[in-house]
Design an enzyme around this catalytic site. Structure first.
Site, PDB file in Angstrom:
ATOM      1  NE  ARG A   1      -3.491   2.487   2.448  1.00 37.30           N
ATOM      2  CZ  ARG A   1      -3.465   3.335   3.475  1.00 37.30           C
ATOM      3  NH1 ARG A   1      -2.901   2.992   4.622  1.00 37.30           N
ATOM      4  NH2 ARG A   1      -4.031   4.512   3.376  1.00 37.30           N
TER       5      ARG A   1
ATOM      6  CG  HIS B   1      -1.278   9.002   3.550  1.00 41.17           C
ATOM      7  ND1 HIS B   1      -1.458   7.649   3.765  1.00 41.17           N
ATOM      8  CD2 HIS B   1      -0.909   9.505   4.747  1.00 41.17           C
ATOM      9  CE1 HIS B   1      -1.191   7.356   5.030  1.00 41.17           C
ATOM     10  NE2 HIS B   1      -0.855   8.475   5.650  1.00 41.17           N
TER      11      HIS B   1
ATOM     12  CD  GLU C   1      -5.081   7.456   9.746  1.00 42.16           C
ATOM     13  OE1 GLU C   1      -4.591   8.511  10.183  1.00 42.16           O
ATOM     14  OE2 GLU C   1      -4.769   6.337  10.180  1.00 42.16           O
TER      15      GLU C   1
ATOM     16  CG  ASN D   1      -5.340   3.296   8.477  1.00 37.85           C
ATOM     17  OD1 ASN D   1      -5.423   2.296   7.769  1.00 37.85           O
ATOM     18  ND2 ASN D   1      -4.865   4.450   8.041  1.00 37.85           N
TER      19      ASN D   1
ATOM     20  CE1 TYR E   1      -0.245   2.374  13.419  1.00 36.41           C
ATOM     21  CE2 TYR E   1      -2.195   3.591  12.750  1.00 36.41           C
ATOM     22  CZ  TYR E   1      -0.976   3.032  12.447  1.00 36.41           C
ATOM     23  OH  TYR E   1      -0.488   3.112  11.172  1.00 36.41           O
TER      24      TYR E   1
ATOM     25  CD  GLU F   1      -1.849   3.875   7.984  1.00 31.63           C
ATOM     26  OE1 GLU F   1      -1.634   4.304   9.147  1.00 31.63           O
ATOM     27  OE2 GLU F   1      -1.946   4.605   6.990  1.00 31.63           O
TER      28      GLU F   1
HETATM   29  C1  FCB Z   1      -1.578   7.010  10.738  1.00 32.01           C
HETATM   30  C2  FCB Z   1      -1.149   7.570   9.406  1.00 32.01           C
HETATM   31  C3  FCB Z   1       0.206   7.105   8.951  1.00 32.01           C
HETATM   32  C4  FCB Z   1       1.173   6.980  10.101  1.00 32.01           C
HETATM   33  C5  FCB Z   1       0.582   6.189  11.226  1.00 32.01           C
HETATM   34  C6  FCB Z   1       1.505   5.978  12.398  1.00 32.01           C
HETATM   35  O1  FCB Z   1      -2.458   7.915  11.355  1.00 32.01           O
HETATM   36  O2  FCB Z   1      -2.084   7.252   8.406  1.00 32.01           O
HETATM   37  O3  FCB Z   1       0.644   7.976   7.954  1.00 32.01           O
HETATM   38  O4  FCB Z   1       1.611   8.215  10.492  1.00 32.01           O
HETATM   39  O5  FCB Z   1      -0.586   6.817  11.677  1.00 32.01           O
END
Ligand code: FCB
Length: 451
Positions: A77, A121, A166, A292, A294, A348
């Site tokens: 990607r 992006h 995002e 995405n 985290y 992500e």
């Molecule tokens: C996301 C972004 C990516 C990167 C990660 C850690 O929010 O899409 O570009 O910075 O976080």
């Protein structure tokens, strides 16, 4: 979760973004992006770092694709830099810029790796920002033209397309909080930017459909499950509010053609921008949702509205983000149940840790491997419960320019020695290689030497 619970056609990938890796910021006719300007503004990016060189992917993509092949990636990607393709934002196409992505796509395909292309992006051409940026509708119109050009050129080979990455982050962190380019600090600008990002998503879907009727197309959202701090009605309401601001504000218009009714203050700001047909455009059917993720949120009711509750017992990454894989499991199951996307790709997921290259030349990153292992396990559990997850992309393939943090945060499974730009696969790279090989039921591949 044993690896064979993933369907055999599950796609294992890795993700990157143009400004974070390409460098060559002033080459081959590329125009200025809002990130070039933001980085050049003193005090905006840690240490004055810029994306001018980054990982120099623009010149080194051939070697990097050989590494991807050694890793056994099914898909890569990447994003396309709008100012490389249209330095003036609209109108004239910069052939040299578009040619770069043409070569990149061909090289990926020649190595058996599927290109997953993201149109945006966050690197808006600076000329468009100067003319009003995402808070004005004309930027969405320019984006539709740009999408048409890119899909027209690459649509015969790229089978997976993402319009935006995002939009919440770009709208809020870039337009309300001022911590990302273009560095604005207005809530009204953020709401307007979000609406125009969504609207331009709908228009770009149409451009992609016309250029590549067989392609799979969608959008990538940053989503995080919001856990109430307790089961009190106040905490539950606070978590619902946070869910509304971050998740439903984007999921609802895309899947239901309406903004969430409970976010009255936001609705007041968006109402004057709404034109007939906008919501239908935004709700055009997508083939997949990119997620995405985290971390999760834990939210309690505070005196001035929702407040985030930290969990000091938990492990946190170098970004200060809580490691909580169950948040991804819950998120995927919830999105599948509430919105029924035809397919989901985790576009992500990954972690920054303070990696160092030790005397043996290697980079031992057991925390990252553990993070990936437990989050991939969570994806497997959600898939086993029926969430239609078709692929997973680790963020990131390479250490890279982490926006306002500059180069201080390392997310890669490949370490970059910035002074020399040497690539050093971390231990997590080999772990991921073995996971992909195990999923294919193949013996662990040995490094391929291709010229
Ligand atoms: C996301 C972004 C990516 C990167 C990660 C850690 O929010 O899409 O570009 O910075 O976080």
């Amino acid at each position: 979760m044993p690896i064979d619970t993933f369907p055999s056609d599950f796609i294992w990938g890795a993700a990157t973004a143009s400004y974070q890796i390409e460098g060559a910021a002033f080459e081959d006719g590329r125009g200025e992006s809002v990130w070039d300007r933001f980085c050049a503004t003193p005090g905006k990016v840690r240490g004055g770092d810029t994306g001018a060189v980054a990982c120099d992917f623009y010149h080194r993509y051939g070697d990097d694709i050989r590494l991807m092949r050694e890793l056994g990636l099914d898909a890569f990607r990447f994003s396309i830099a709008w100012p490389r393709v249209m330095p003036d934002g609209r109108g004239a196409v910069n052939a040299a810029g578009l040619d770069f992505y043409d070569r990149l796509v061909d090289e990926l395909l020649a190595n058996g790796i599927e290109p997953f292309a993201t149109l945006f992006h966050w690197d808006t051409p600076q000329v468009l920002e100067d003319a009003g940026g995402w808070p004005v509708r004309a930027t969405a119109e320019a984006f539709a033209e740009y999408a048409e050009v890119v899909a027209g050129r690459l649509g015969d080979r790229v089978r997976w397309w993402m319009t935006h990455n995002e939009p919440w982050v770009h709208a809020w962190i870039g337009h309300a909080w001022g911590e990302h380019a273009p560095g604005r600090t207005s809530e009204a600008d953020a709401v307007a930017a979000a609406h125009h990002l969504l609207l331009s998503h709908g228009w770009a879907m149409d451009a992609i459909r016309r250029a590549a009727p067989d392609a799979q197309a969608g959008i990538v959202l940053n989503l995080a499950h919001a856990y109430p701090a307790s089961d009190s009605p106040e905490d539950e309401a606070a978590a619902w509010r946070v869910d509304g601001e971050g998740n439903r504000w984007f999921l609802d218009p895309i899947f239901r053609g309406s903004y969430p009714a409970d976010l009255l203050d936001r609705n007041e700001l968006v109402a004057p921008l709404l034109q007939d047909g906008d919501l239908e455009t935004i709700a055009a059917p997508i083939d997949f949702l990119g997620v995405n993720n985290y971390f999760r949120f834990v939210v309690g009711a505070g005196p001035n509205g929702p407040q985030f509750v930290a969990n000091p017992e938990a492990q946190h990454t170098d970004m200060g983000w809580e490691v909580h894989p169950d948040g991804l499991y819950k998120l995927l199951v919830r999105v599948a149940n509430d919105y029924a996307p035809p397919a989901i790709y985790v576009t992500e997921n990954g972690a920054a840790f303070g990696d160092v290259r030790v005397h043996d030349g290697a980079v031992h990153d057991p925390e990252r491997t553990a993070y990936l292992e437990t989050y991939i396990d969570a994806v497997g559990r959600a898939t086993a419960e029926g969430a239609p997850v078709k692929g997973y992309f680790v963020w990131s393939f390479l250490d890279n320019f982490e926006w306002g943090h500059g180069y201080s945060k390392r997310f890669g499974i490949v370490y970059i020695d910035y002074p020399t730009l040497e690539r050093v696969p971390k231990d997590s790279f080999y772990w991921y290689r073995d996971l992909i090989a195990a999923h294919r039921g193949a013996p662990t591949p040995s490094p391929v030497a291709t010229g």
